[in-house]
Design a protein around this motif. Structure first.
Motif, PDB file in Angstrom:
ATOM      1  N   LEU A  99      13.835   0.966  -2.401  1.00 31.02           N
ATOM      2  CA  LEU A  99      13.878   0.086  -1.598  1.00 31.02           C
ATOM      3  C   LEU A  99      15.396  -0.181  -0.827  1.00 31.02           C
ATOM      4  CD1 LEU A  99      10.802  -1.888  -1.685  1.00 31.02           C
ATOM      5  CD2 LEU A  99      10.951  -0.319  -0.031  1.00 31.02           C
ATOM      6  N   VAL A 100      16.228   0.688   0.462  1.00 30.85           N
ATOM      7  CA  VAL A 100      17.293  -0.273   0.290  1.00 30.85           C
ATOM      8  C   VAL A 100      18.002   0.171   2.513  1.00 30.85           C
ATOM      9  CG1 VAL A 100      18.015   2.043  -0.962  1.00 30.85           C
ATOM     10  CG2 VAL A 100      17.380   2.908   0.937  1.00 30.85           C
ATOM     11  N   ASP A 101      18.440  -1.036   2.122  1.00 30.53           N
ATOM     12  CA  ASP A 101      19.092  -1.175   3.951  1.00 30.53           C
ATOM     13  C   ASP A 101      20.018   0.375   4.197  1.00 30.53           C
ATOM     14  OD1 ASP A 101      22.080  -1.936   2.491  1.00 30.53           O
ATOM     15  OD2 ASP A 101      21.084  -4.191   3.607  1.00 30.53           O
ATOM     16  N   GLU A 102      20.809  -0.124   5.059  1.00 32.25           N
ATOM     17  CA  GLU A 102      21.458   1.030   5.521  1.00 32.25           C
ATOM     18  C   GLU A 102      22.791   1.297   4.518  1.00 32.25           C
ATOM     19  OE1 GLU A 102      24.806   2.043   9.155  1.00 32.25           O
ATOM     20  OE2 GLU A 102      22.551   0.952   9.676  1.00 32.25           O
TER      21      GLU A 102
ATOM     22  N   ARG B 184       8.571   0.782 -11.562  1.00 36.23           N
ATOM     23  CA  ARG B 184       9.618   0.248 -11.445  1.00 36.23           C
ATOM     24  C   ARG B 184      10.104   0.008 -10.213  1.00 36.23           C
ATOM     25  NH1 ARG B 184      10.588   0.466 -17.191  1.00 36.23           N
ATOM     26  NH2 ARG B 184      10.701  -2.074 -17.770  1.00 36.23           N
ATOM     27  N   VAL B 185      10.396  -0.497  -9.282  1.00 35.15           N
ATOM     28  CA  VAL B 185      11.148  -0.605  -8.009  1.00 35.15           C
ATOM     29  C   VAL B 185      12.002  -0.969  -7.445  1.00 35.15           C
ATOM     30  CG1 VAL B 185      10.240  -0.375  -5.622  1.00 35.15           C
ATOM     31  CG2 VAL B 185       7.966   0.130  -6.893  1.00 35.15           C
ATOM     32  N   GLY B 186      13.061  -0.507  -7.011  1.00 36.22           N
ATOM     33  CA  GLY B 186      14.707  -0.760  -7.153  1.00 36.22           C
ATOM     34  C   GLY B 186      14.707  -1.020  -6.124  1.00 36.22           C
ATOM     35  N   LEU B 187      15.704  -2.358  -5.839  1.00 41.10           N
ATOM     36  CA  LEU B 187      15.921  -3.119  -4.116  1.00 41.10           C
ATOM     37  C   LEU B 187      17.351  -3.233  -3.927  1.00 41.10           C
ATOM     38  CD1 LEU B 187      14.813  -4.089  -1.359  1.00 41.10           C
ATOM     39  CD2 LEU B 187      14.523  -5.871  -2.788  1.00 41.10           C
ATOM     40  N   CYS B 188      18.055  -2.091  -3.091  1.00 40.19           N
ATOM     41  CA  CYS B 188      19.074  -2.441  -3.078  1.00 40.19           C
ATOM     42  C   CYS B 188      19.588  -2.690  -1.648  1.00 40.19           C
ATOM     43  CB  CYS B 188      19.651  -0.968  -3.491  1.00 40.19           C
ATOM     44  SG  CYS B 188      21.236  -1.239  -3.282  1.00 40.19           S
ATOM     45  N   ALA B 189      20.201  -3.760  -1.028  1.00 45.39           N
ATOM     46  CA  ALA B 189      20.201  -4.101  -0.556  1.00 45.39           C
ATOM     47  C   ALA B 189      20.476  -5.959   0.482  1.00 45.39           C
ATOM     48  CB  ALA B 189      18.815  -4.052   1.064  1.00 45.39           C
ATOM     49  N   GLU B 190      21.288  -5.832   1.564  1.00 45.85           N
ATOM     50  CA  GLU B 190      21.799  -7.156   1.977  1.00 45.85           C
ATOM     51  C   GLU B 190      20.808  -8.385   1.945  1.00 45.85           C
ATOM     52  OE1 GLU B 190      26.167  -6.853   3.905  1.00 45.85           O
ATOM     53  OE2 GLU B 190      24.193  -6.342   5.046  1.00 45.85           O
ATOM     54  N   GLN B 191      20.525  -9.317   1.426  1.00 46.47           N
ATOM     55  CA  GLN B 191      19.620 -10.332   2.075  1.00 46.47           C
ATOM     56  C   GLN B 191      19.007 -11.190   3.628  1.00 46.47           C
ATOM     57  OE1 GLN B 191      18.083 -12.841  -0.054  1.00 46.47           O
ATOM     58  NE2 GLN B 191      19.372 -11.549  -1.999  1.00 46.47           N
ATOM     59  N   SER B 192      17.985 -10.160   3.754  1.00 48.10           N
ATOM     60  CA  SER B 192      17.612 -10.429   4.723  1.00 48.10           C
ATOM     61  C   SER B 192      15.762 -10.383   4.795  1.00 48.10           C
ATOM     62  CB  SER B 192      17.781  -9.084   5.474  1.00 48.10           C
ATOM     63  OG  SER B 192      16.988  -7.872   5.063  1.00 48.10           O
TER      64      SER B 192
ATOM     65  N   LEU C 245       5.768  -6.914  -5.903  1.00 49.40           N
ATOM     66  CA  LEU C 245       4.287  -8.400  -6.142  1.00 49.40           C
ATOM     67  C   LEU C 245       3.270  -7.446  -6.317  1.00 49.40           C
ATOM     68  CD1 LEU C 245       7.422 -11.236  -6.629  1.00 49.40           C
ATOM     69  CD2 LEU C 245       6.629  -9.523  -8.124  1.00 49.40           C
ATOM     70  N   ALA C 246       3.541  -7.888  -5.090  1.00 51.29           N
ATOM     71  CA  ALA C 246       1.872  -8.063  -3.927  1.00 51.29           C
ATOM     72  C   ALA C 246       1.388  -6.435  -5.016  1.00 51.29           C
ATOM     73  CB  ALA C 246       1.313  -8.100  -3.079  1.00 51.29           C
ATOM     74  N   ALA C 247       2.286  -5.292  -5.233  1.00 56.11           N
ATOM     75  CA  ALA C 247       1.711  -4.644  -5.256  1.00 56.11           C
ATOM     76  C   ALA C 247       1.747  -3.992  -6.931  1.00 56.11           C
ATOM     77  CB  ALA C 247       2.855  -3.262  -5.175  1.00 56.11           C
ATOM     78  N   GLY C 248       1.446  -5.042  -7.424  1.00 60.24           N
ATOM     79  CA  GLY C 248       1.610  -4.794  -8.773  1.00 60.24           C
ATOM     80  C   GLY C 248       3.372  -3.841  -9.586  1.00 60.24           C
ATOM     81  N   LYS C 249       4.066  -3.931  -9.173  1.00 55.88           N
ATOM     82  CA  LYS C 249       5.127  -3.280  -9.129  1.00 55.88           C
ATOM     83  C   LYS C 249       5.915  -4.591 -10.398  1.00 55.88           C
ATOM     84  CE  LYS C 249       3.730   0.455  -7.938  1.00 55.88           C
ATOM     85  NZ  LYS C 249       3.672   1.618  -8.183  1.00 55.88           N
ATOM     86  N   ILE C 250       6.768  -4.219 -10.579  1.00 58.93           N
ATOM     87  CA  ILE C 250       8.380  -5.015 -10.623  1.00 58.93           C
ATOM     88  C   ILE C 250       9.704  -4.294 -10.747  1.00 58.93           C
ATOM     89  CG2 ILE C 250       9.849  -5.342 -13.061  1.00 58.93           C
ATOM     90  CD1 ILE C 250       7.651  -4.003 -15.158  1.00 58.93           C
ATOM     91  N   PRO C 251      10.263  -5.983  -9.572  1.00 63.92           N
ATOM     92  CA  PRO C 251      11.231  -5.488  -9.016  1.00 63.92           C
ATOM     93  C   PRO C 251      12.688  -5.077 -10.139  1.00 63.92           C
ATOM     94  CG  PRO C 251      10.720  -7.352  -8.861  1.00 63.92           C
ATOM     95  CD  PRO C 251       9.247  -6.928  -9.983  1.00 63.92           C
ATOM     96  N   VAL C 252      13.227  -4.182  -9.492  1.00 59.90           N
ATOM     97  CA  VAL C 252      14.319  -4.220 -10.352  1.00 59.90           C
ATOM     98  C   VAL C 252      15.817  -4.695  -8.469  1.00 59.90           C
ATOM     99  CG1 VAL C 252      16.344  -2.830 -11.093  1.00 59.90           C
ATOM    100  CG2 VAL C 252      13.794  -2.989 -11.866  1.00 59.90           C
TER     101      VAL C 252
ATOM    102  N   VAL D 193       0.655  -1.090  -0.370  1.00 56.09           N
ATOM    103  CA  VAL D 193      -0.263  -0.141  -0.143  1.00 56.09           C
ATOM    104  C   VAL D 193       0.775   1.676  -0.010  1.00 56.09           C
ATOM    105  CG1 VAL D 193      -1.850   1.615   1.292  1.00 56.09           C
ATOM    106  CG2 VAL D 193      -2.064  -1.142   0.744  1.00 56.09           C
ATOM    107  N   ALA D 194       1.922   1.249   0.501  1.00 55.70           N
ATOM    108  CA  ALA D 194       2.873   2.638   1.351  1.00 55.70           C
ATOM    109  C   ALA D 194       3.474   2.785  -0.430  1.00 55.70           C
ATOM    110  CB  ALA D 194       4.109   2.652   2.469  1.00 55.70           C
ATOM    111  N   LEU D 195       4.093   1.265  -1.041  1.00 54.06           N
ATOM    112  CA  LEU D 195       4.737   1.245  -2.764  1.00 54.06           C
ATOM    113  C   LEU D 195       3.593   1.669  -3.872  1.00 54.06           C
ATOM    114  CD1 LEU D 195       6.722  -1.926  -2.861  1.00 54.06           C
ATOM    115  CD2 LEU D 195       7.206   0.638  -2.887  1.00 54.06           C
TER     116      LEU D 195
END
Length: 153
Positions: A104-107, A54-62, A73-80, A42-44
């Protein structure tokens, strides 16, 4: 074709308090996972209502990474997916090339990309987003040929 959100809703209904995800420090039940995925989705959609953006996702596995991927995916977006270990120049180039509307990013990812607050959602903000959007479900969009509606000429 089952949609991501339908699958996780079904899993939460069938296995609510069973562990869906866990690491050395945290265990997340299917019910908790569904709440988190829905809230972030919902936030996305609030940040960018365009289906298929498209939504970028730059983070370590967690756990946060896994929740974020499911929410995209639930928001109907394409993950990058982007490696937080790539060079800043390459990461910026990939973001420009893919035309991500949100990141979306981690530290580690935030330090590498240094995106502004209008563009990035930090993992440290996820708990607050879950509290803000708790109980809401993302808008569902027809994808591909799964829609049963017809268009008039």
């Amino acid at each position: 074709m089952i949609r991501t959100l339908d699958f996780w809703t079904s899993m939460a209904e069938q296995h609510g308090q069973a562990a869906a995800l866990e690491n050395d420090h945290t265990q997340v039940t299917y019910a908790e996972l569904l709440v988190s995925v829905n809230a972030l989705a919902v936030a996305l959609q609030s940040k960018d209502p365009t289906p298929g953006s498209r939504v970028g996702l730059c983070a370590e596995q967690s756990l946060e990474y896994q929740v974020s991927m499911l929410a995209i995916l639930a928001a109907g977006k394409i993950p990058v997916p982007l490696s937080p270990y790539g060079s800043t120049e390459n990461l910026h180039q990939m973001l420009n090339d893919t035309q991500c509307s949100t990141l979306l990013v981690d530290e580690i990812g935030q330090k590498k990309i240094n995106a502004d607050d209008d563009f990035a959602i930090l993992f440290s903000q996820l708990e607050g987003l879950v509290l803000t959007y708790r109980g809401q479900t993302p808008e569902r969009h027809a994808t591909g040929n799964t829609s049963s509606t017809t268009q008039e000429a």
